[in-house]
Design a protein around this motif. Structure first.
Motif, mmCIF file in Angstrom:
data_model
loop_
_atom_site.group_PDB
_atom_site.id
_atom_site.type_symbol
_atom_site.label_atom_id
_atom_site.label_comp_id
_atom_site.label_asym_id
_atom_site.label_seq_id
_atom_site.Cartn_x
_atom_site.Cartn_y
_atom_site.Cartn_z
ATOM 1 N N ALA A 301 0.185 -1.297 0.096
ATOM 2 C CA ALA A 301 -0.165 -0.082 0.157
ATOM 3 C C ALA A 301 0.500 1.363 0.466
ATOM 4 O O ALA A 301 0.698 2.477 -0.463
ATOM 5 N N ARG A 302 2.075 1.329 0.541
ATOM 6 C CA ARG A 302 2.522 2.104 0.598
ATOM 7 C C ARG A 302 3.659 2.286 -0.596
ATOM 8 O O ARG A 302 4.389 3.363 -0.584
ATOM 9 N N ASN A 303 4.035 1.540 -0.842
ATOM 10 C CA ASN A 303 5.096 1.491 -3.272
ATOM 11 C C ASN A 303 3.955 0.965 -3.876
ATOM 12 O O ASN A 303 4.202 0.093 -4.186
ATOM 13 N N PRO A 304 3.943 2.070 -4.350
ATOM 14 C CA PRO A 304 3.077 1.846 -5.609
ATOM 15 C C PRO A 304 3.397 1.597 -7.058
ATOM 16 O O PRO A 304 2.399 0.525 -7.461
ATOM 17 N N ALA A 305 4.873 1.634 -7.126
ATOM 18 C CA ALA A 305 5.093 0.832 -7.573
ATOM 19 C C ALA A 305 5.295 -0.439 -7.955
ATOM 20 O O ALA A 305 5.518 -1.046 -8.641
ATOM 21 N N VAL A 306 6.132 -0.854 -7.126
ATOM 22 C CA VAL A 306 5.803 -2.638 -5.930
ATOM 23 C C VAL A 306 4.572 -2.865 -5.912
ATOM 24 O O VAL A 306 4.164 -4.072 -6.820
ATOM 25 N N ALA A 310 3.034 -6.262 -8.418
ATOM 26 C CA ALA A 310 2.210 -6.804 -7.341
ATOM 27 C C ALA A 310 0.946 -7.614 -8.433
ATOM 28 O O ALA A 310 0.882 -8.764 -8.093
ATOM 29 N N GLU A 311 0.190 -6.639 -9.084
ATOM 30 C CA GLU A 311 -0.742 -6.854 -9.509
ATOM 31 C C GLU A 311 -0.505 -7.123 -10.265
ATOM 32 O O GLU A 311 -1.194 -8.152 -11.589
ATOM 33 N N GLN A 312 0.390 -7.242 -11.595
ATOM 34 C CA GLN A 312 0.631 -7.164 -13.481
ATOM 35 C C GLN A 312 0.917 -9.392 -12.348
ATOM 36 O O GLN A 312 0.808 -9.973 -13.318
ATOM 37 N N ALA A 313 1.733 -9.634 -11.421
ATOM 38 C CA ALA A 313 2.018 -10.362 -11.101
ATOM 39 C C ALA A 313 0.832 -11.687 -11.032
ATOM 40 O O ALA A 313 0.476 -12.781 -11.005
ATOM 41 N N ASP A 315 -1.842 -11.255 -12.269
ATOM 42 C CA ASP A 315 -2.833 -11.084 -13.227
ATOM 43 C C ASP A 315 -2.440 -12.355 -14.005
ATOM 44 O O ASP A 315 -3.200 -13.066 -14.712
ATOM 45 N N ALA A 316 -0.611 -12.399 -14.073
ATOM 46 C CA ALA A 316 0.128 -13.612 -15.081
ATOM 47 C C ALA A 316 -0.623 -14.962 -13.950
ATOM 48 O O ALA A 316 0.559 -15.568 -15.033
ATOM 49 N N GLY A 317 -0.350 -14.951 -12.825
ATOM 50 C CA GLY A 317 -0.121 -16.316 -11.801
ATOM 51 C C GLY A 317 1.085 -16.439 -12.255
ATOM 52 O O GLY A 317 1.603 -16.641 -12.011
ATOM 53 N N ASP A 318 2.576 -15.217 -11.980
ATOM 54 C CA ASP A 318 3.465 -15.479 -11.468
ATOM 55 C C ASP A 318 3.631 -15.595 -9.964
ATOM 56 O O ASP A 318 4.243 -14.730 -9.245
ATOM 57 N N GLU A 319 3.643 -16.996 -9.756
ATOM 58 C CA GLU A 319 4.282 -17.250 -8.403
ATOM 59 C C GLU A 319 5.329 -16.597 -7.353
ATOM 60 O O GLU A 319 6.141 -16.445 -6.665
ATOM 61 N N GLU A 320 6.605 -16.793 -8.159
ATOM 62 C CA GLU A 320 7.688 -16.354 -7.883
ATOM 63 C C GLU A 320 8.036 -15.211 -7.624
ATOM 64 O O GLU A 320 8.462 -14.919 -6.594
ATOM 65 N N HIS A 427 -7.571 -3.558 -5.281
ATOM 66 C CA HIS A 427 -6.378 -2.295 -5.721
ATOM 67 C C HIS A 427 -5.850 -1.704 -4.206
ATOM 68 O O HIS A 427 -7.317 -1.036 -3.477
ATOM 69 N N ILE A 428 -4.908 -1.216 -3.738
ATOM 70 C CA ILE A 428 -4.839 -1.461 -2.614
ATOM 71 C C ILE A 428 -3.960 0.476 -1.948
ATOM 72 O O ILE A 428 -2.831 0.112 -2.882
ATOM 73 N N SER A 429 -4.075 1.124 -1.264
ATOM 74 C CA SER A 429 -3.151 2.140 -1.049
ATOM 75 C C SER A 429 -3.436 2.117 0.610
ATOM 76 O O SER A 429 -3.879 2.104 1.696
ATOM 77 N N ALA A 430 -1.930 3.043 0.689
ATOM 78 C CA ALA A 430 -1.984 3.609 2.251
ATOM 79 C C ALA A 430 -3.102 4.630 3.288
ATOM 80 O O ALA A 430 -3.695 5.134 1.674
#
Length: 460
Positions: A301-306, A310-313, A315-320, A427-430
């Motif tokens: 919530a405090r790191n919008p770029a991360v 993370a949202e892309q991961a 959606d794509a099922g990127d579990e790594e 979608h989460i935010s601080a």
């Protein structure tokens, strides 16, 4: 072997024999044990870093019960020596004695040497790769059911939400409890058992205190929990389809019916052993994972770029990447700040000879915040865990060596599944400009305001 005189070849007299080296203790803060105990119980995440800055990488602290001397270490090479040391010298069970009032004497966390190995071998099959794959579907189902109860939008304290979810997962995966009546009885009792202060745990070692309300109330909670657990064990032993159930309790009970076990595992676990290790899995696996997930959501919530990555991961099922989020959260916000080993003979720790009976304490939070091991250590950066891993013995939220947490794989699977489900839905935010601070809760360090975030439904 006879020791002889260097000059005459005759047997050496006792006065000629070399004297054993004298124990040497690292420096430490000269304040009363009671004050050190309070600082350790309530402010260890601030006090132990202060001690390292003031006294160096190896520090002596003295805490209750029994005015124990504990040697805090934070250098990776010293931590490696402890984790790789022989189990008959470094007793983790004795080091974990403070957990006795909650876990019980038969807990895998409180045993050493052959007894620890016997219990660990019996528990291990429930957490191997094939078992973990079997738990994924239930974890996903329970996560989605929990998220259905969350508000569509608004501010939410995610730590209590994660506690509710991980408790439900552990009750069904470990205990196999699906009867709603039994679940309704267990939930509040478990929550009260978990929410015990470190001072109550320390005070339990002084029998006179048990007459007073906080400790008397704790004993009542323990008795209620035991009654429910022993009833569940008895009921489960009687079911006709035990061999078709996949939960941990059923797996352990099935062992008692097998005749081909090695001699040191024959007969499986007794009811008291089952009780203590179920409580261990329940409390250790429920509270720690919930807190790690809450800290992860707090940081996202405090790191919008991360968060965008993370949202892309998700959606794509990127579990790594989802697993890397949890690992980095555990590094930045260690749930357990230190582990302990009581030594049974003198051992060399760095420049010091620590005597038998002392406790050596690898500082998880200290080495994980060391800028020499983790550049820019206060930054939340999951990329540290993509493609490579931090140096050995510098990321140790699950401990290390032969005592590494049995449930590490389960915890990471659970975190990966839960984070993916949350991030696909919200979608989460601080909710505040100030980050939350760690707050001691039993032996863990939880977000001070419950990891509050703002929730907004994601489109689509």
């Amino acid at each position: 072997m006879t020791v002889t005189s260097e000059h005459t070849g005759t047997p050496a007299s006792p006065s000629e024999l070399p004297s054993p080296p004298e124990p040497t203790w690292p420096g430490g803060i000269p304040i009363p044990v009671a004050v050190q105990s309070l600082l350790f119980a309530r402010y260890r995440h601030r006090w132990l870093p202060y001690l390292r800055r003031r006294y160096g990488d190896t520090v002596t602290v003295r805490i209750a019960p029994h005015r124990r001397r504990m040697v805090l270490i934070s250098r990776r090479e010293d931590i490696k020596a402890v984790f790789a040391g022989p189990s008959n010298v470094f007793h983790a069970g004795e080091g974990n004695a403070i957990l006795g009032p909650i876990m019980g004497d038969h807990s895998v966390l409180l045993l050493d040497e052959s007894e620890h190995l016997r219990i660990r071998r019996l528990l291990m099959p429930a957490f191997n790769g094939s078992a973990l794959r079997g738990y994924r579907g239930l974890i996903t189902e329970l996560t989605r059911a929990e998220l259905d109860r969350w508000p569509a939008s608004g501010t939410e304290r995610t730590h209590p939400r994660m506690q509710a979810l991980t408790l439900e997962i552990i009750l069904q995966v470990v205990f196999g409890v699906t009867d709603e009546r039994r679940l309704t009885e267990l939930r509040p009792i478990v929550e009260r058992a978990v929410d015990v202060s470190p001072l109550i745990m320390l005070g339990w070692f002084y029998p006179r205190l048990r007459r007073y309300w906080p400790w008397r109330r704790f004993a009542e909670i323990q008795q209620s929990l035991d009654e429910l657990l022993y009833a569940e064990i008895a009921d489960r032993r009687a079911v006709p389809d035990l061999d078709h159930r996949s939960d941990v309790l059923s797996r352990l009970l099935l062992l008692s019916r097998q005749d081909d076990l090695p001699p040191d595992q024959a007969g499986g676990l007794t009811d008291p052993e089952l009780r203590d290790n179920l409580v261990t899995l329940l409390l250790a696996g429920h509270e720690t994972t919930a807190t790690a997930l809450a800290w992860t959501l707090h940081e996202l919530a405090r790191n919008p770029a991360v968060l965008a990555r993370a949202e892309q991961a998700a959606d794509a099922g990127d579990e790594e990447y989802l697993e890397a989020l949890a690992k980095e959260s555990m590094r930045l916000h260690p749930i357990i700040y230190e582990v302990a080993r009581r030594v049974t003979e003198p051992v060399q720790v760095g420049d010091y000879l620590v005597p038998a009976g002392a406790t050596v304490m690898p500082g998880i939070g200290l080495v994980q915040a060391d800028p020499q091991q983790h550049p820019d250590p206060t930054r939340f950066d999951p990329e540290r865990f993509i493609g490579s891993q931090p140096p050995a013995n510098t990321w140790i939220p699950f401990g290390g060596g032969a005592r590494r947490c049995l449930g590490a794989g389960f915890a990471l699977l659970e975190a990966t599944v839960v984070l993916g489900e949350v991030l696909r839905r919200y979608h989460i935010s601080a909710d505040s400009g100030r980050p939350e601070q760690p707050r001691p809760r039993n032996i863990t360090l939880a977000p001070s305001r419950g990891a509050r975030v703002r929730l907004t439904p994601r489109a689509g």
